[in-house]
Structure formats: structure tokens, C-alpha cells
Write an enzyme that holds these catalytic residues in place. Structure first.
Site, PDB file in Angstrom:
ATOM      1  N   SER A  66       0.874  -1.235  -0.150  1.00 33.61           N
ATOM      2  CA  SER A  66       0.184   0.031  -0.074  1.00 33.61           C
ATOM      3  C   SER A  66       0.902   1.036  -0.002  1.00 33.61           C
ATOM      4  O   SER A  66       1.691   1.209   0.707  1.00 33.61           O
ATOM      5  CB  SER A  66      -0.814   0.086   1.294  1.00 33.61           C
ATOM      6  OG  SER A  66      -1.636   1.028   1.339  1.00 33.61           O
ATOM      7  N   GLY A  67       0.727   2.268  -0.768  1.00 33.95           N
ATOM      8  CA  GLY A  67       1.179   3.422  -0.863  1.00 33.95           C
ATOM      9  C   GLY A  67       2.474   3.334  -1.715  1.00 33.95           C
ATOM     10  O   GLY A  67       3.390   4.290  -1.857  1.00 33.95           O
ATOM     11  N   THR A 124      -1.886   2.312  -7.895  1.00 36.05           N
ATOM     12  CA  THR A 124      -3.085   3.049  -8.417  1.00 36.05           C
ATOM     13  C   THR A 124      -2.371   4.138  -9.641  1.00 36.05           C
ATOM     14  O   THR A 124      -2.925   4.118 -10.620  1.00 36.05           O
ATOM     15  CB  THR A 124      -3.886   3.556  -7.214  1.00 36.05           C
ATOM     16  OG1 THR A 124      -4.136   2.412  -6.767  1.00 36.05           O
ATOM     17  CG2 THR A 124      -5.288   4.225  -8.029  1.00 36.05           C
ATOM     18  N   ASN A 157      -0.723   5.715   3.239  1.00 38.54           N
ATOM     19  CA  ASN A 157      -1.327   6.246   1.770  1.00 38.54           C
ATOM     20  C   ASN A 157      -2.499   7.225   2.068  1.00 38.54           C
ATOM     21  O   ASN A 157      -3.686   6.549   2.484  1.00 38.54           O
ATOM     22  CB  ASN A 157      -1.518   5.167   0.790  1.00 38.54           C
ATOM     23  CG  ASN A 157      -1.827   5.794  -0.508  1.00 38.54           C
ATOM     24  OD1 ASN A 157      -2.030   6.955  -0.668  1.00 38.54           O
ATOM     25  ND2 ASN A 157      -1.887   4.923  -1.475  1.00 38.54           N
ATOM     26  N   SER A 202      -5.489   5.387  -0.350  1.00 39.16           N
ATOM     27  CA  SER A 202      -5.168   4.052  -0.388  1.00 39.16           C
ATOM     28  C   SER A 202      -6.372   3.267  -0.896  1.00 39.16           C
ATOM     29  O   SER A 202      -7.600   3.670  -0.799  1.00 39.16           O
ATOM     30  CB  SER A 202      -4.718   3.296   0.929  1.00 39.16           C
ATOM     31  OG  SER A 202      -4.602   2.018   0.769  1.00 39.16           O
ATOM     32  N   SER A 203      -6.260   2.524  -2.055  1.00 38.99           N
ATOM     33  CA  SER A 203      -7.283   1.596  -2.561  1.00 38.99           C
ATOM     34  C   SER A 203      -7.569   0.612  -1.524  1.00 38.99           C
ATOM     35  O   SER A 203      -6.847  -0.329  -1.162  1.00 38.99           O
ATOM     36  CB  SER A 203      -6.904   1.201  -3.935  1.00 38.99           C
ATOM     37  OG  SER A 203      -5.921   1.974  -4.725  1.00 38.99           O
ATOM     38  N   GLY A 257      -0.370  -5.480  -2.782  1.00 35.65           N
ATOM     39  CA  GLY A 257       0.743  -6.469  -2.679  1.00 35.65           C
ATOM     40  C   GLY A 257       0.774  -7.098  -1.379  1.00 35.65           C
ATOM     41  O   GLY A 257      -0.171  -7.134  -0.460  1.00 35.65           O
ATOM     42  N   GLU A 295       0.711  -8.020   2.162  1.00 37.44           N
ATOM     43  CA  GLU A 295       0.630  -7.342   3.702  1.00 37.44           C
ATOM     44  C   GLU A 295       1.077  -8.074   4.634  1.00 37.44           C
ATOM     45  O   GLU A 295       0.806  -8.856   5.034  1.00 37.44           O
ATOM     46  CB  GLU A 295      -1.013  -6.837   3.383  1.00 37.44           C
ATOM     47  CG  GLU A 295      -0.810  -5.252   3.437  1.00 37.44           C
ATOM     48  CD  GLU A 295      -2.317  -5.042   3.382  1.00 37.44           C
ATOM     49  OE1 GLU A 295      -3.091  -5.275   4.150  1.00 37.44           O
ATOM     50  OE2 GLU A 295      -2.587  -3.949   2.807  1.00 37.44           O
TER      51      GLU A 295
HETATM   52  N1  LIG Z   1       4.732   8.040 -10.228  1.00 42.97           N
HETATM   53  C1  LIG Z   1       4.464   8.749  -9.133  1.00 42.97           C
HETATM   54  N2  LIG Z   1       4.942   9.998  -9.237  1.00 42.97           N
HETATM   55  C2  LIG Z   1       4.611  10.868  -8.151  1.00 42.97           C
HETATM   56  N3  LIG Z   1       3.877  10.440  -7.103  1.00 42.97           N
HETATM   57  C3  LIG Z   1       3.642   9.269  -6.903  1.00 42.97           C
HETATM   58  C4  LIG Z   1       3.834   8.289  -7.953  1.00 42.97           C
HETATM   59  N4  LIG Z   1       3.345   6.936  -7.672  1.00 42.97           N
HETATM   60  C5  LIG Z   1       2.739   7.419  -6.375  1.00 42.97           C
HETATM   61  N5  LIG Z   1       2.915   8.561  -6.215  1.00 42.97           N
HETATM   62  C6  LIG Z   1       2.480   9.141  -4.786  1.00 42.97           C
HETATM   63  O1  LIG Z   1       2.263   7.992  -3.772  1.00 42.97           O
HETATM   64  C7  LIG Z   1       0.841   8.104  -3.260  1.00 42.97           C
HETATM   65  C8  LIG Z   1       0.197   6.631  -3.339  1.00 42.97           C
HETATM   66  O2  LIG Z   1       0.295   5.973  -4.643  1.00 42.97           O
HETATM   67  P1  LIG Z   1      -0.851   4.933  -4.740  1.00 42.97           P
HETATM   68  O3  LIG Z   1      -0.649   4.763  -6.389  1.00 42.97           O
HETATM   69  O4  LIG Z   1      -2.037   5.428  -4.330  1.00 42.97           O
HETATM   70  O5  LIG Z   1      -0.163   3.709  -3.973  1.00 42.97           O
HETATM   71  P2  LIG Z   1      -1.083   2.277  -3.921  1.00 42.97           P
HETATM   72  O6  LIG Z   1      -2.112   2.328  -4.913  1.00 42.97           O
HETATM   73  O7  LIG Z   1       0.248   1.586  -4.387  1.00 42.97           O
HETATM   74  O8  LIG Z   1      -1.374   2.280  -2.645  1.00 42.97           O
HETATM   75  C9  LIG Z   1       0.040   8.947  -4.383  1.00 42.97           C
HETATM   76  O9  LIG Z   1      -0.854   9.591  -3.873  1.00 42.97           O
HETATM   77  C10 LIG Z   1       1.152   9.876  -4.951  1.00 42.97           C
HETATM   78  O10 LIG Z   1       1.168  11.123  -4.025  1.00 42.97           O
HETATM   79 MG   LIG Z   2      -3.975   1.840  -4.686  1.00 41.90          MG
END
Ligand SMILES: Nc1ncnc2c1ncn2[C@@H]1O[C@H](COP(=O)(O)OP(=O)(O)O)[C@@H](O)[C@H]1O
Ligand SMILES: [Mg+2]
Length: 1109
Positions: A110-111, A115, A160, A163-164, A390, A392
Site C-alpha cells: 500500500s502506498g 494506483t 497512503n 489508499s485503494s 501487494g 501485506e
Molecule cells: N509515479 C509517481 N509520481 C509521483 N507521485 C507518486 C507516483 N506514484 C505514487 N505517487 C504518490 O504516492 C501516493 C500513493 O500512490 P498510490 O498509487 O495510491 O499507492 P497504492 O495504490 O500503491 O497504494 C500517491 O498519492 C502519490 O502521491
Molecule cells: Mg492503490
């Protein structure tokens, strides 16, 4: 094009290594160091073969711009630095061009950025795929499904902020051209427990906060909500506000997105009503109430909230109230109702809230799918994007059923990864005709089996426990596990029969541990049974089904009494297992593309790279395994053409151009470089290099060679540049010189010209002067000639004239002589005839003619009429002399007469007097001429006007002719005294000048004579008649300035009165009677003593001398 030339391979300008396959040596440390090094240089993407590792930068990087999209578009995967776009492009192109369905598997904790990565992939594909109004609408709908799902499925967690909380798999469908047609979304395992309870520092799903912050007052009233978060039990308060998140704005975005995706307004409102109902459910509270039968019972504390929920959902309040108080169990056609105690009531309430929300979420996904599904039935190509949690692993024993399920899913994904990677590898070897060598790697199938095995898998056993009659608890489940899985080498528990772990006190009670491929995870069994059952009391679902709110009704189809189903609903575990199985099946048919997301730190901060954290993720993501699998056979492979293109400069035969097939070129090249044969293999289209070292050696050689080439190019370029510069300078020099010469010449020319002009002008001047001189000379000559000629002609003429005159004279003389001769001849002949009268007649005639001529001439020559004009023409003939004089005199007299005729009487008188004076004194008295110009005034003394002489005037009656002051000479001494001299018609009077008294009066008849000198003096004597009365005193001797006038007037008056001419004696010596004596007055001339005034002196008795100057 420029960029293409700049970068042609991933190997150019690499920071660390862009592909972990090339890492040498390969171990965890080097792996992490490489990642860190790249991360520190903002290179967040690294490859493992075709897998992309993405490290979350936690800051926006300028690498997703439209320019970047263009840069990566239609480029080979290894051509540019690692990028998620490269993977997206590769996937999209093989989908479009090779007709291979694709899936993009994004994993990470997560984070870690999953996404975001999925969105990047989608946006890239959207940017490069077809265009057009319809296509754009599809794209827009696909992209806008994200905000809707995120609002309902995402929440702020400690890891995050967005977070999804669900797994998502989305199939994007394309037509044969690669234009998007639509999509299908599948969701997995929403974390619904979050609806009723959130860990510290986390929030409920975004939508609750968005609704309360962003909805209009009107909407809130309609939904019977209040804006204040603190009013709702289900909303954690400690982190209700998230930094940098504007819930209200997001609410509008979500509403807008819903509209774009195709939600009707009433649908959107229904959805929000359900959300509101869930929120309000949390506020229903129960209190215990004891019943007579001794059973505990619960009662709703405040029915207001319940009432509002019922109004909102259209449920009969009593139905819902009853559903919260009773539980009906149907078994074997028997219905048994039991009352719920408070705890059970709360359980029921939360279960309802969770179910309501998760079913709403599923409904949303379905609804979106309905909107975005492809409209046509043509064959589609599919690109799946999987964004799922992924591994956890929580510290201690916090891992529960959800983690177990998630980790199972990841285990399956790893399995498919291994399978597909190996399969692909193997396929490539076969394709390329390379001998397949066995690869030794860890296969996690055994772990999957531990979990999913239908007979003795953990999930199967859990289901078995749940369905088993009798008391079922988590403990009984664990016991069962201990029995069945004890011997499994990946399962551990304290109570395991396996002797190895008998003494293992490190494991807490009520826990079990599974050694996942990514690491060991300790699970807490508490809640497993419950969560697997996922129980919602039938009474509640039936109550919900009774709602008049269509959406809510549709969410609870099992509540329909007509469709009553005594079979238990599938457990959560089995449901998930089934959906994972479907997913896996689905993925297996597709070409996988992996994005492995890594979270660099726990602080959501940029620039921080916590090695321990990354190390952990690398381990459980099995990235090293990944590299090993990839490197099992050959570490590096490359098509012949790019390989030859890249290294051709290392060998003379291939540089600069190789003519012939690329493969033989590479062969020649490798032979030349003496690379050991076992290090590489020739495939059909690719060269396979076994060891990264070989590649790096090639790269080093290339770099060295490039430097040499650069030097060479530089050298040639510098030479060329200098030469061009020199040539330019030379050219410029010539131009400058030419210009300068021109200038100098021009200047010289101008100087010469001006000098020439000066000289020329001098010469011309000189010449002109010369010519002028000549001309002047000529002119003078001409003039001289003319003059001479004139003179000569004159002389000639005069000579001629003289001659002619001479001739004429001669002729005349001849004629005269002839005439005379003739005359004399005639006279001689005719003398006898003419002697008597002819001569006389001729003479008279001639005389007559001459006189006639004289008078005619005189007429023309007459002088002026002025009497004083003395001119008179000269006398023409001598014999007319007397006539001429006479004529003159006559003329003069005539003109005098003419002149006199003009006079008035008075003028005449004056002139008469003047004439008298002239007759008397002209040529006799020297004083006379001076008197001519003096007018005779007579009365010089104006006695009339002077009052002093009044008496005098009165005494005289007659007209006064003369009144003048004279000096009366004293006869005794010759001195003079002033006397007024008056002359009247009859008398001569003397009076005193001062008093005016008459001294003497002499009648004119007594005046006999007046004597005066001939000289220029004014002395005169008036002689009186002897014996007259007046004469007694003797004669008078006067001196006056107007002697001539006085004498003249005296003369004239005497003449007119006495008719006797007064005797005027002019003599320089005369006698004057002084009483008895006669005195002689003698005038002497020349005494100059007294100036110009005559002096009078008595010399003796007889002589009075007057000296006249
Ligand atoms: N490629 C990227 N460039 C800039 N910031 C990113 C990028 N990927 C993630 N982030 C930052 O990290 C945060 C968490 O990403 P997210 O995709 O929501 O994580 P996950 O879905 O893996 O939990 C996002 O809100 C964003 O602020
Ligand atoms: Mg996510």
C-alpha cells in the site's frame, strides 16, 4: 528524430544499471544500491528484463508530459531509459500489431504507487490510441471511472492518503485498429470492515467526507444529514481532515465524473441516499433491557435516527426495528426466533452497514461496467490492468483474514509470474532455436497448494469449520489446521505436531505462520471464522428487501421471501478463491507485463530511501528471484540489427558499414573481438549473451571506441572548422583588401582628379589669358588699324576736301575772275551804254538789299527787354555803324519806355526824384553812386507816431516831405548837434531832437542855394537869402546820411513852390555866411585819422576844414 539519434539504447548514459539483469555481482546489496543510486538521480524506473520496478518518488516528476509520451511512442522497449511508458507502449503495440491480449500486473504494498501506475498506463494508452469524437468519449468514460471508484473504494490510511481498499482489475477493450471500445472492471475484496471501524490515524472511505463537505445544504437536508463530521459514529474524528485534500472539491469532481460515466441524476442521488443511510446506521444505539424470561434483550435508544433512516430508505420503521431485535433461524422447515442482546444488536447493525456499503460498491462497479462496456459485438483485443494489494505483512501478529486472503492472491500472482516468465523464456528459446537449459528456481506452487487445496487447503478447512454444526470458534479452526497442515513445510504453529516446532515458543498461541515465497507471515486466527462467514441476519436482509428505495431493494435480493434459499451463502474465502481462480485463468490467456511498485519510505516523503524497508519489499516481491529466473539462461539478448548497429565500430570489417545480413555481421564482430564461444549463442533473430560481464566488456570497448571516434570526429571537425574559418578569413581578407584598394585607388584617383582639375584650370586660365591677350592685341591692332585707317581716310578726305575746296575756290576764282573779266569785258563793252545811270541803280539796289538783309537779321538777334541788358549784336557792315548805334539807342529808349509804362504813379514819382538826383549829382558828387540803391523815404522820423513829437506835429499843418535827424555843424567849433530836419511844401524846419521844439523855420523862398563838396561826404550848406528873417542867424551847415535825397527833394519842392531852380553848387571849397562872417568850408581828402567818418574842424575864423576819408 534528434532525440532518436541522441539515445538509441537503454545502455546509454545509464545511472547504475537500467536493467537489473545486468547487475554484477547479483545480490541483495547490489540490487538495493542500484535502486537507491537510480532513485537518488530521480530515475524511479528500473527493469528486470521486461518487468518494470517503480519506486514511488512521492513528488511529481516532469517525466509524464505529452512530450515524453511522444518520446516513448513507437520505440523499442530497450531503446530509451526505463519508463512505465515504455512498458505501456510495448504492451499496446503488441496488442495492436501482434494481436496479443495483454495484461499489466501492478503489485506492491500500500502506498507504493500501484494506483498511480495504473492511471499512468491508462493515460498513456489513451494518449497514443486512436482519436475521434466517439473514441474520445470512450476514453473519457474509462478514465472518469477512476474518480468514482476511488471516492467509494479509497480511504486515507497511515501508509497512503489515497489508499485503494479494494482490488481492481480492468479490461480495456480495443478494436482491430487499436481504438478503445470500452471496458470491464472487476473488483476484489473491498475492505468493508472500514465502514464501521477505522484504525487510528485512518479515515473511512472518502465518499462520506466528500458528501458531508461538498453537498449543498439542500442535498444535505434531503439526505437528512448534518455537515458536522463529529455527529457520526462511523467517522473517525482524529484524522477527518487530510492535508492537501479538498473533500468538497473532490465531491464535485466525483459528481461530474459520475455524470460523464453515465449516471442518471436519480441514480447518483440514490447512491448518495445509501451512503447517507450507512452513515446514519452508525448512529443507532442500543440499550439492554431485561425480559421476564430472563433473556437479555436490546432496545433502540433513540428512535429518531431510525425513523429518518426509514424515511430515507422507505422501510417500515417497525420492520427495521424488529430486525434489530430478533434473529430468525430457519432449519428444517422450522422457524426459530431469538431475541438479540445488545452486543448482537450492534453486530447486526454493523453487519448491515458493511453489507449495505460493499453491495453498493459492487453495484457501482456493475453500473460503471454497464456504461463503459463495448457497444459492438466485434472481436475485441483486451488489455487488462490489475491494481491489487501487494503482500501485506504487519508487525507482530496483526495479520488477519484479510491479509491472509491478500497474500494468497499475491502468491497466486507470483505463481503465474513464474509460470509465464518461464514459459515466455522457453518460448523465446524455442523460437530462436536456442538449446533450452534447465533453470533452477523456487516454485511457490506448494504454498498455493497449502492454501487452496480443495481437500486439505487452509481455505477449505476454514469453510469446513464454518459449515460444521456445533460450536465453531477460531480456536477449533486452528486446532484443525494444526492437525492437517502440521507436516507442511511452509506451515508453522505452536501446537503443530511437527516435532521440530514443539518447542517453538516464539509463536504465540492462537496464531499460525505461513512461509510465503516472499517471507514468513504470522496470522492471528481471531476473526477468521466470522469474517469467512460474513454473516448478515436474514431478518435484516428481508427488511432491506422491503424498502421502497429501489436501489436498496435490489442490493438485497436474498431478502425476497419468495426466493428463500436455505443454502448458506458462499463464504468469503471460497468466493475469493473462486474469483482469484477466474482472474488467474483470465491472466493466463494474456501476455503479462509486470510493474513492481516499491515504497521507498514510510513517511510519504520525497528523497528518502529507507534501505531496510526497500529490502523487505524486494524480498517479498521476489525481485531477486525474478532476476535469477530471467538470467537463468542468457542474461541479455538483442536483435541482430540493433546489436550490430551498436557495436559495429569495434571491428574494422563492420565499420562503418556492414554489407550483408546483420547476423553474419555480428558473427564477424564477435569473432574479431575474441569473445569466448560459450558466452553467447546465435538465435534466429537475436544474439543471446550469457553473462552480463560480456555485455559490459562490449560496452566498455564501445565507450572507448566512441571516445576515439569522438576524438577523430572532433579532430576532423576542428580541422574542418579551422579550415572553414581560415577560408572565410581569407575570403574576408580578400574582400577587405579589395575594398581597401578600391578605396585607396578611389582616393588617389580623386586626388589626381582634383590636382588635374587644378592644373587644368591653371592651364586653361593661362591659355585663356593668352588668348585674351592675343584677342586684346588683335582688337587693339584692329582698333589701331581702324584709327589709322580713319585718320588716313580723314587725311585723305581732308586732303580731298582741301583739293576739292581748292578746286572749288579755283573754280570760283576762275568764275569770279571770269565774271570780273566778263564783267569788265561787258562793262568795257557796255560802258558807253550804262555810264549814265546803271551804276547808280545797281548801287542803290545793292544797298537796299544789304539794308534789308541787315534789318531782317537784326530782328532775329534782338536782345532782351531788360533795360540793364548791355548786349547788342555786332555790327555787320562798317558803313552801317552809325545806324547800328542809333538803332541801339532807340531800342534802349523803347524798352526803357516799355519798362516805365509798367510803373504806378508813386513809383514814377520815386523814379522822377531819382532821375532828378541823377541829373543833379551824377558824375558831380562822389557820394551819388552809393545813393542810387537807397530808396528815398523822406519821413525817416515818424513824427505822427512818436508821442514825443506831438507838439511838433501839431505845429505843422502842411505835408511833411522830409523828417530826418541831421547833424547841425556848430559854426564856432565845427562840432555837430542833432536836429530834426523837416521839409514841408513851403518851409524848412529845424527842431530839437529831444524836445521836438522848433528851433528855426525857413520859408523855401528864402533858400537860395545849397552847397556841397564833390566828395564822398554828407556835408551840405543851405544858403539863405540875404536880408531874410531866417538869414539873420546865418547859413546852415549840416551833415546827413541822406544828403542826395535831401538835396534832391529840397530842389524839387523849391521848384514846384517857387518856380525857380534852386542853385546847387558842388565844390570842394565854398563860402558859408555865419552871421556877419563868411567862412570858407574846405574839404580835404585823405585824412585817415578818424576812420571813415568825416571830421570837421574850425581852423580859423575864415576856414572850416572837413576831412573826408
Ligand atoms: N509515479 C509517481 N509520481 C509521483 N507521485 C507518486 C507516483 N506514484 C505514487 N505517487 C504518490 O504516492 C501516493 C500513493 O500512490 P498510490 O498509487 O495510491 O499507492 P497504492 O495504490 O500503491 O497504494 C500517491 O498519492 C502519490 O502521491
Ligand atoms: Mg492503490
Amino acid at each position: 528524430m534528434a532525440k532518436m539519434e541522441v539515445k538509441t539504447s537503454l545502455l546509454d548514459n545509464m545511472i547504475g544499471v537500467g536493467d537489473m539483469v545486468l547487475l554484477e555481482p547479483l545480490n541483495e546489496e547490489t540490487f538495493i544500491n542500484n535502486l537507491k543510486k537510480r532513485f537518488d538521480h530521480s530515475e524511479i524506473y528500473t527493469y528486470i528484463g521486461s518487468v518494470v520496478i517503480s519506486v514511488n518518488p512521492y513528488r511529481s516528476l516532469p517525466i509524464y508530459s505529452p512530450e515524453k509520451v511522444e518520446e516513448y511512442r513507437n520505440r523499442n522497449f530497450y531503446e530509451l531509459s526505463p519508463h512505465i511508458f515504455a512498458l505501456s507502449d510495448e504492451a499496446y503495440r503488441s496488442l495492436r500489431d501482434q494481436d496479443k491480449d495483454q495484461c499489466i500486473l501492478i503489485t506492491g504494498e500500500s502506498g507504493a504507487g500501484k494506483t498511480e501506475a495504473s492511471k499512468l498506463v491508462m493515460s498513456y494508452v489513451a494518449a497514443v490510441c486512436g482519436k475521434g469524437a466517439e473514441v474520445n468519449q470512450v476514453k473519457e468514460q474509462l478514465l472518469q471511472s477512476n474518480p468514482v471508484l476511488e471516492a467509494f473504494g479509497n480511504a486515507k490510511t497511515v501508509r497512503n492518503d489515497n489508499s485503494s481498499r479494494f482490488g481492481k482489475y480492468m479490461d480495456i477493450e480495443f478494436d482491430f485498429k487499436g481504438d478503445p471500445l470500452g471496458g470491464v472492471i472487476s473488483n476484489y475484496l473491498l475492505e468493508k470492515s472500514r465502514v464501521v471501524k477505522q484504525p487510528r490515524g485512518e479515515r473511512n472511505f472518502h465518499v462520506f467526507y466528500q458528501l458531508l463537505s461538498g453537498a449543498s445544504e439542500e442535498l444535505l437536508n434531503k439526505l437528512k444529514l448534518e455537515r458536522d463530521f463529529s455527529k457520526y459514529n462511523y467517522l473517525s474524528l482524529d484524522s477527518a481532515k487530510v492535508n492537501g485534500v479538498d473533500d468538497a472539491a473532490n465531491f464535485r469532481t466525483v459528481r461530474n465524473a459520475m455524470q460523464i460515466v453515465g449516471f442518471m441524476d436519480h441514480e447518483a442521488e440514490s447512491v448518495l441516499a445509501v451512503v447517507a443511510a450507512v452513515l446514519k446506521l452508525g448512529n443507532i444505539e442500543f440499550k439492554p433491557e431485561s425480559r421476564v424470561n430472563g433473556l437479555d434483550e436490546s432496545k433502540i435508544k433513540d428512535k429518531n435516527e431510525l425513523k429518518e433512516i426509514c424515511e430515507l430508505t422507505g422501510i417500515d420503521q417497525s420492520v427495521l426495528e424488529r430486525a434489530f431485535s430478533f434473529r430468525t433461524v430457519e432449519a428444517k422447515q422450522e422457524k426459530v426466533s431469538t431475541t438479540l442482546n445488545v452486543a448482537q444488536a450492534y453486530y447486526a447493525r454493523d453487519a448491515l452497514a458493511k453489507n449495505l456499503y460493499s453491495r453498493l460498491f459492487s453495484w457501482l462497479v456493475n453500473r460503471i461496467n454497464e456504461s463503459i462496456k463495448a457497444q459492438t459485438k466485434v472481436r475485441k483485443k483486451v488489455m487488462g490492468v490489475l491494481d491489487i494489494y501487494g503482500f501485506e505483512i504487519f508487525e507482530n501478529a496483526d495479520n488477519s483474514f484479510e491479509q491472509f486472503i491478500i497474500n494468497y492472491c499475491n502468491e497466486k500472482l507470483q505463481q503465474i509470474f513464474i509460470e509465464l516468465t518461464l514459459k515466455e523464456e522457453q518460448e523465446e528459446y524455442i523460437r530462436e532455436d536456442i538449446e533450452w537449459t534447465h533453470i533452477d528456481y523456487f516454485n511457490n506452487a506448494i504454498i498455493c497448494d497449502l492454501i487452496e487445496n480443495n481437500t486439505n487447503g487452509i481455505l477449505a478447512m476454514l469453510d469446513e469449520e464454518c459449515l460444521r454444526p456445533g460450536t465453531v470458534t477460531d480456536e477449533t479452526f486452528l486446532e484443525k489446521l494444526n492437525q492437517v497442515c502440521a507436516t507442511h513445510q511452509h506451515f508453522e504453529s505452536r501446537m503443530s505436531k511437527c516435532s521440530r516446532f514443539l518447542n517453538d515458543t516464539s509463536l504465540p498461541h492462537s496464531c499460525f505462520r505461513i512461509q510465503h515465497y516472499a517471507g514468513k507471515v504470522l496470522y492471528q486466527v481471531e476473526g477468521f471464522v466470522d469474517k469467512n462467514n460474513d454473516l448478515l441476519y436474514r431478518d435484516l436482509s428481508q427488511a432491506m428487501w422491503k424498502a421502497s428505495h429501489a436501489l436498496i431493494k435490489s442490493l438485497f435480493p436474498e431478502g425476497n421471501p419468495a426466493k428463500i434459499n436455505l443454502k448458506r451463502p458462499p463464504t468469503a474465502g471460497s468466493q475469493f478463491k473462486a474469483s482469484v481462480a477466474t482472474l488467474m485463468k483470465n491472466l493466463q490467456t494474456k501476455n503479462p507485463n509486470y510493474i513492481r511498485c516499491i515504497k521507498p519510505n514510510d513517511k510519504k516523503a520525497a528523497h528518502i530511501f529507507t534501505e531496510a524497508l526497500v529490502c523487505h519489499q524486494i524480498r517479498y516481491l521476489g525481485l531477486l528471484e525474478n532476476v535469477r529466473v530471467r538470467r537463468a539462461g542468457y542474461a541479455f539478448r538483442q536483435a541482430y540489427e540493433p546489436c550490430l548497429e551498436r557495436y559495429k565500430m569495434l571491428c574494422k570489417q563492420t565499420w562503418p558499414h556492414w554489407k550483408g545480413p546483420a547476423r553474419s555481421g555480428v558473427e564477424v564482430l564477435f569473432n574479431e573481438l575474441e569473445i569466448p564461444v560459450e558466452e553467447y549463442s546465435f538465435g534466429r533473430s537475436k544474439i543471446f549473451i550469457r553473462n552480463p560481464r560480456t555485455l559490459f566488456k562490449l560496452e566498455d570497448l564501445r565507450k572507448q571506441r566512441l571516445e576515439d571516434l569522438a576524438t577523430l570526429i572532433q579532430k576532423i571537425y576542428r580541422g574542418w572548422k579551422c579550415r572553414t574559418h581560415f577560408l572565410l578569413m581569407k575570403k574576408s581578407q580578400i574582400v577587405i583588401a579589395a575594398w581597401y584598394r578600391r578605396y585607396a585607388q578611389q582616393k588617389r584617383y580623386q586626388q589626381t582628379k582634383s590636382s588635374a582639375l587644378v592644373i587644368q584650370s591653371y592651364i586653361r586660365g593661362w591659355k585663356a589669358r593668352k588668348i585674351l591677350r592675343e584677342l586684346k592685341h588683335q582688337k587693339r591692332c584692329k582698333e589701331a588699324v581702324t584709327t589709322i585707317a580713319a585718320y588716313w581716310h580723314g587725311t585723305q578726305a581732308r586732303r580731298e576736301l582741301r583739293r576739292l575746296k581748292e578746286e572749288a575756290r579755283n573754280k570760283h576764282a576762275i568764275a569770279v575772275i571770269w565774271a570780273y573779266w566778263l564783267g569788265s569785258k561787258v562793262r568795257r563793252e557796255y560802258r558807253k551804254f550804262f555810264r549814265a545811270n546803271a551804276g547808280k541803280k545797281i548801287y542803290e539796289f545793292t544797298l537796299q538789299r544789304i539794308v534789308q538783309k541787315y534789318f531782317l537779321e537784326m530782328k532775329n538777334k534782338m536782345p532782351s527787354l531788360s533795360p540793364i541788358d548791355k548786349n547788342w549784336p555786332s555790327r555787320p557792315y562798317l558803313f552801317l555803324d552809325s545806324t547800328h548805334k542809333e538803332l541801339k539807342r532807340i531800342f534802349h529808349l523803347w524798352r526803357c519806355k516799355k519798362y516805365r509804362d509798367q510803373f504806378t504813379d508813386q513809383q514814377k514819382l520815386i523814379y522822377e526824384e531819382k532821375l532828378e538826383a541823377s541829373e543833379l549829382f551824377k558824375d558831380k558828387k562822389a557820394l551819388y553812386p552809393s545813393s542810387v540803391g537807397q530808396p528815398f523815404q523822406g519821413a525817416y522820423l515818424e513824427i505822427n507816431k512818436n508821442p514825443k513829437y506831438k507838439k511838433l506835429k501839431d505845429a505843422i499843418e502842411e505835408k511833411i516831405i522830409i523828417a530826418e535827424v541831421v547833424n547841425k555843424i556848430n559854426r564856432a567849433n565845427g562840432k555837430s548837434t542833432s536836429r530834426i530836419f523837416l521839409l514841408t511844401n513851403n518851409n524848412l524846419l529845424l527842431a530839437d531832437q529831444k524836445s521836438g521844439q522848433i528851433k528855426s523855420e525857413v520859408p523855401l523862398v528864402d533858400v537860395t542855394k545849397v552847397s556841397m563838396s564833390s566828395q564822398n561826404d554828407g556835408f551840405f550848406a543851405v544858403h539863405l537869402k540875404e536880408g531874410s528873417e531866417a538869414a539873420s542867424k546865418g547859413d546852415f551847415l549840416f551833415s546827413s546820411d541822406h544828403l542826395i535825397e535831401m538835396a534832391t527833394k529840397l530842389y524839387r519842392t523849391t521848384l514846384s513852390q517857387t518856380k525857380q531852380k534852386l542853385n546847387i553848387e558842388i565844390s570842394d571849397e565854398f563860402l558859408v555866411q555865419f552871421r556877419q562872417d563868411k567862412v570858407c568850408v574846405k574839404f580835404i581828402q585823405g585824412n585817415q585819422k578818424n576812420g571813415s567818418v568825416p571830421t570837421c574842424k574850425r581852423k580859423n575864423n575864415r576856414l572850416l576844414e572837413v576831412a573826408v576819408p
